[in-house]
Design a protein around this motif. Sequence first.
Motif, PDB file in Angstrom:
ATOM      1  N   GLU A 620     -18.602  48.557 -15.552  1.00  0.00           N
ATOM      2  CA  GLU A 620     -17.621  48.490 -16.636  1.00  0.00           C
ATOM      3  C   GLU A 620     -17.748  47.205 -17.463  1.00  0.00           C
ATOM      4  O   GLU A 620     -16.984  47.002 -18.401  1.00  0.00           O
ATOM      5  CB  GLU A 620     -16.197  48.575 -16.063  1.00  0.00           C
ATOM      6  CG  GLU A 620     -15.877  49.897 -15.373  1.00  0.00           C
ATOM      7  CD  GLU A 620     -15.983  51.066 -16.340  1.00  0.00           C
ATOM      8  OE1 GLU A 620     -15.528  50.930 -17.504  1.00  0.00           O
ATOM      9  OE2 GLU A 620     -16.531  52.108 -15.933  1.00  0.00           O
ATOM     10  N   LEU A 621     -18.709  46.360 -17.099  1.00  0.00           N
ATOM     11  CA  LEU A 621     -18.809  45.058 -17.754  1.00  0.00           C
ATOM     12  C   LEU A 621     -19.147  45.212 -19.242  1.00  0.00           C
ATOM     13  O   LEU A 621     -20.120  45.864 -19.608  1.00  0.00           O
ATOM     14  CB  LEU A 621     -19.879  44.197 -17.067  1.00  0.00           C
ATOM     15  CG  LEU A 621     -19.779  42.690 -17.329  1.00  0.00           C
ATOM     16  CD1 LEU A 621     -18.479  42.123 -16.782  1.00  0.00           C
ATOM     17  CD2 LEU A 621     -20.970  41.953 -16.728  1.00  0.00           C
ATOM     18  N   ARG A 622     -18.317  44.563 -20.075  1.00  0.00           N
ATOM     19  CA  ARG A 622     -18.526  44.625 -21.533  1.00  0.00           C
ATOM     20  C   ARG A 622     -19.017  43.291 -22.082  1.00  0.00           C
ATOM     21  O   ARG A 622     -19.653  43.273 -23.128  1.00  0.00           O
ATOM     22  CB  ARG A 622     -17.211  44.984 -22.244  1.00  0.00           C
ATOM     23  CG  ARG A 622     -16.444  46.157 -21.653  1.00  0.00           C
ATOM     24  CD  ARG A 622     -17.189  47.463 -21.810  1.00  0.00           C
ATOM     25  NE  ARG A 622     -16.467  48.561 -21.184  1.00  0.00           N
ATOM     26  CZ  ARG A 622     -15.520  49.281 -21.778  1.00  0.00           C
ATOM     27  NH1 ARG A 622     -15.170  49.015 -23.007  1.00  0.00           N
ATOM     28  NH2 ARG A 622     -14.929  50.271 -21.136  1.00  0.00           N
ATOM     29  N   LEU A 623     -18.672  42.178 -21.394  1.00  0.00           N
ATOM     30  CA  LEU A 623     -19.045  40.852 -21.900  1.00  0.00           C
ATOM     31  C   LEU A 623     -19.527  39.988 -20.748  1.00  0.00           C
ATOM     32  O   LEU A 623     -18.832  39.845 -19.738  1.00  0.00           O
ATOM     33  CB  LEU A 623     -17.841  40.195 -22.589  1.00  0.00           C
ATOM     34  CG  LEU A 623     -18.055  38.858 -23.308  1.00  0.00           C
ATOM     35  CD1 LEU A 623     -17.019  38.700 -24.432  1.00  0.00           C
ATOM     36  CD2 LEU A 623     -17.968  37.649 -22.376  1.00  0.00           C
ATOM     37  N   LEU A 624     -20.722  39.412 -20.902  1.00  0.00           N
ATOM     38  CA  LEU A 624     -21.284  38.486 -19.916  1.00  0.00           C
ATOM     39  C   LEU A 624     -21.598  37.178 -20.626  1.00  0.00           C
ATOM     40  O   LEU A 624     -22.376  37.147 -21.582  1.00  0.00           O
ATOM     41  CB  LEU A 624     -22.556  39.064 -19.285  1.00  0.00           C
ATOM     42  CG  LEU A 624     -23.301  38.136 -18.306  1.00  0.00           C
ATOM     43  CD1 LEU A 624     -22.407  37.761 -17.130  1.00  0.00           C
ATOM     44  CD2 LEU A 624     -24.591  38.785 -17.822  1.00  0.00           C
ATOM     45  N   LEU A 646     -22.542  47.038 -21.658  1.00  0.00           N
ATOM     46  CA  LEU A 646     -22.470  45.658 -22.155  1.00  0.00           C
ATOM     47  C   LEU A 646     -22.488  45.643 -23.681  1.00  0.00           C
ATOM     48  O   LEU A 646     -23.368  46.216 -24.309  1.00  0.00           O
ATOM     49  CB  LEU A 646     -23.635  44.833 -21.607  1.00  0.00           C
ATOM     50  CG  LEU A 646     -23.459  43.305 -21.693  1.00  0.00           C
ATOM     51  CD1 LEU A 646     -22.330  42.845 -20.776  1.00  0.00           C
ATOM     52  CD2 LEU A 646     -24.754  42.590 -21.329  1.00  0.00           C
ATOM     53  N   GLU A 647     -21.502  44.942 -24.246  1.00  0.00           N
ATOM     54  CA  GLU A 647     -21.388  44.830 -25.704  1.00  0.00           C
ATOM     55  C   GLU A 647     -21.712  43.425 -26.194  1.00  0.00           C
ATOM     56  O   GLU A 647     -22.137  43.248 -27.332  1.00  0.00           O
ATOM     57  CB  GLU A 647     -19.962  45.188 -26.141  1.00  0.00           C
ATOM     58  CG  GLU A 647     -19.539  46.597 -25.770  1.00  0.00           C
ATOM     59  CD  GLU A 647     -18.037  46.785 -25.915  1.00  0.00           C
ATOM     60  OE1 GLU A 647     -17.393  45.956 -26.581  1.00  0.00           O
ATOM     61  OE2 GLU A 647     -17.510  47.756 -25.349  1.00  0.00           O
ATOM     62  N   GLU A 648     -21.494  42.424 -25.328  1.00  0.00           N
ATOM     63  CA  GLU A 648     -21.695  41.040 -25.748  1.00  0.00           C
ATOM     64  C   GLU A 648     -22.413  40.278 -24.638  1.00  0.00           C
ATOM     65  O   GLU A 648     -21.938  40.242 -23.507  1.00  0.00           O
ATOM     66  CB  GLU A 648     -20.358  40.379 -26.080  1.00  0.00           C
ATOM     67  CG  GLU A 648     -19.587  41.148 -27.147  1.00  0.00           C
ATOM     68  CD  GLU A 648     -18.350  40.410 -27.645  1.00  0.00           C
ATOM     69  OE1 GLU A 648     -18.189  39.215 -27.289  1.00  0.00           O
ATOM     70  OE2 GLU A 648     -17.562  41.016 -28.383  1.00  0.00           O
ATOM     71  N   LEU A 649     -23.543  39.668 -25.000  1.00  0.00           N
ATOM     72  CA  LEU A 649     -24.341  38.877 -24.061  1.00  0.00           C
ATOM     73  C   LEU A 649     -24.509  37.485 -24.642  1.00  0.00           C
ATOM     74  O   LEU A 649     -25.141  37.305 -25.695  1.00  0.00           O
ATOM     75  CB  LEU A 649     -25.702  39.532 -23.834  1.00  0.00           C
ATOM     76  CG  LEU A 649     -26.678  38.768 -22.923  1.00  0.00           C
ATOM     77  CD1 LEU A 649     -26.090  38.614 -21.524  1.00  0.00           C
ATOM     78  CD2 LEU A 649     -28.027  39.474 -22.872  1.00  0.00           C
TER      79      LEU A 649
END
Length: 1007
Positions: A620-624, A646-649
């Motif tokens: 479920e991670l969207r931002l790392l 993931l949407e933001e790295l």
Amino acid sequence: MALESVGGSIISKIAELMVEPVGRQFRYMFCFNNFVEEFKEQKESLALALDGLQKEVEAAERNAEEIKKGVKKWMEDANSKIEGAKPLENEIGKNGKCFTWCPNCIRQFKLSKALAKESETFRKLLETKFTKVAHKFPPQPIEFLPSKEFTPSESSKEALEQIMKALKDDNANMIGLYGMGGVGKTTLVKRVGTIARESQLFDEVLMATVSQNPNVIDIQNRMADMLGLKIEENSKEGRADRLRQRLKKVEKMLITLDDVWKHIDLKEIGIPFGDDHRGCKILLTTRVQGICSSMECQQKVHLRVLPEDEAWDLFSINAGLRDGDSTLNTVAREVARECQGLPIALVTVGRALRGKSRVQWEVASKQLKESQFVRMEQIDEQNNAYTCLKLSYDYLKYEETKSCFVLCCLFPEDYDIPIEDLTRYAVGYGLHQDAEPIEDARKRVSVAIENLKDCCMLLGSETEEHVKMHDLVRDVAIQIASEEYGFMVKAGLGLEKWQWTGKSFEGFTTISLMGNKLAELPEGLVCPQLKVLLLEVDSGLNVPQRFFEGMTEIEVLSLKGGCLSLQSLELSTKLQSLVLIRCGCKDLIGLRKLQGLKILGLRRCLSIEELPDEIGELKELRLLDVTGCERLRRIPVNLIGRLKKLEELLIGDRSFQGWDAVGCDSTGGMNASLTELNSLSQLAVLSLWIPKVECIPRDFVFPVSLRKYDIIFGNRFDAGRYPTSTRLILAGTSFNAKTFEQLFLHKLEFVKVRDCEDVFTLFPAKLRQGLKNLKEVIVHSCKSLEEVFELGEADEGSSEEKELLSSLTLLKLQELPELKCIWKGPTRHVSLQNLVHLKVSDLKKLTFIFTPSLARNLPKLESLRINECGQLKHIIREEDGEREIIPESPRFPKLKKINISFCFSLEYVFPVSMSPSLTNLEQMRIARADNLKQIFYGGEGDALTRDGIIKFPRLREFSLWLQSNYSFLGPRNFDAQLPLQRLTIEGHEEVGNWLAQQQVRNLYFST
């Protein structure tokens, strides 16, 4: 006749030999080669010294430091002398051998003497040494602009007069301004600071916020920053003494201490006062009149609330009331009276009721009146403010806006609240739908913030990425959050010990202990309803293993400092947002238990050397975010590629740089590859640092889903940041045209290129469609670059019309020795309508800046700086070269500053027909443009001004330093009217005639 001439020359020279010391004169005649050798040695030494200093200056500029004026002057002098010596070098080559008294001997004598003189000049310049070339830029001067929530009133005018009178009184060195919260004290003392600075009453004007819980270190740092002082001492006494010694060097200074709640020990801070420094005056603001007595203020000034008429004016403006609306005005006046003249209440209530029906106005009036019974006499004003602000809160239209408002009170008082942090807490707090992207939640937070700013419940900050909350508004927000939402806020108190032993936490949903240094925590807390915990602890604290066991409902956890085992969070399975900052992290494998995580931030966690492969299981991670993890050396292969949502790295700014092109790092262990990004179909925000272009796999393409990115290739000369736009930096690396082209087509807005070899055209014609998105372009030290923008022709059938470069606001070009033109090709489809700043420096082959079609419409250009462009003849090229009729004269209506230096071929600056458009010009500096014929020239067919007078109504400073005998301002049939306050002319013979025609006030003049 020739013989007589020769004889006369010899006789005159013999006479000269008899006047000056004979030995020196004979050396001039017979030691010519010695003078040549000394001249060359001194010139080479000066050139090397200049080059070395230039590199130090560039390094300081990259570090955002201000170059010292003495360094700038020395470099200008050195450069000028080196350039001015070129004619002598040419003469050396022409000089032949001479063995008899002849004209050549006399010529050699003169040349030797000139060489000796120049060598001495070089030597004197070399005697000057600089230990430091720059100092840190001081923060922006204290400025006062009547903000929309406070308007100047009779009370503020009266208070201002009293304060200014006291500042000029030698017997008053401590002045206290008191008044209730939200009445405008801070705004007023900022105004005082600006007046004091502009009128030069003091050598230094400093300001620091004290607040309810004074942080001495923060106050010292604020003052040190404004003074450009670096305090390296760690002890309280050492820091105070360092600041005290620096302040003692200032003869006269004003220090404003804002928002004082209790007696302050000035010695503890390091402020010399009284007998220790008679030139120091303190201006403090407080809500409590008794503080003025406690601090022994000789002058106490009361800033009163607004009288009824002024209060009504402020209220009606913010409520949008019309004078003719008598029916609504009756109830509105009742509401305004309940605000009791408090500006912040008048503004917030007025805006809350703006556009509301009469019924809603009557309900609001009733609410305000009924709330009076709870007032206590001693806190009447404070409760009144609470009632008014609470009403404003109640009238907020959306629950999201209300939630955002109470989340802002979790940060310490006077805190610059990062909108990004607020977003991450809001996502976990429930302001995020499972199906929507993080970016959509960020936009909704931004909308809520704008709504809160519109009704003055939040304030703007120095950057767009932050907001602030007025301390009175924060107090109200905390009270609302405590009563209605179960908040416990103890942020920014500097606590070191746990103070709530035995206290029940069962009713709390949100706890903020930010801004503390807790050195102890209980073994465990029973918080069955807790959803948000923001915690800051001492860096040496090991968080107890069972501390989180009683927090099974927690959704947002932010921990700064300390050391944490991730295994201790195994029962916190509902966590959605986990942010660890400067935290020692152990047992990262424990993250796999947190399957609901949407946001994982590991910021500046220096203990992390490797990410566990188990992070790839967080579906479920969207931002790392692993920003600033300087020791991170390994990310397992396909860890990133498995994070499908993931949407933001964010992996730039001193973080991981070991990207491997083939999936295997140099140590033989598997490491991540950029190709994994192509597995992330939802990736929209990306921050990367790629040290070598070789890390980019063959045929790699960046995901087309990217909307914002901050990517650094090569040397990291600029700090990475959270991407708020599309930015690309290329530094000291081979130029990968394919990668550049690909990123450029992702709507690239900001470009910085430095020290890139083998680049001839930065933006080739095939990229022309992307030029419409560019906002800032900075190019530095690219030795092969010949042109910046290759424009080419528009495609057949293209609807392109004045779109190219239409978003560009900043263009800076420096040290590009082969650059021949900025724009190559037809410019008729180019519009510089948003260009604000243009700086070109050290472009040896550039011959012009603008074409006529570009120059005719630069409506927003404010500053034009041109330096060391040796072949530049015209700023605006005379011929457009496009066979295009240019019906209008060039227009720079917003231009404020023109700075031109060391452009030795420049003949003219602007056509005289352009002068009427320069109505905002404030400063014009021209140095060493020795071929300059006229600043404003009258060309054939130029539309001259009607009365033959060149007028610059705002020009205050005019500085001219050149060696030219031309008529330097404009055509001889023109006069000038310049309301100058500062005029500097050096090296010009006609200055007297020109000055006689001017009306110069406060003249500063040197020749």
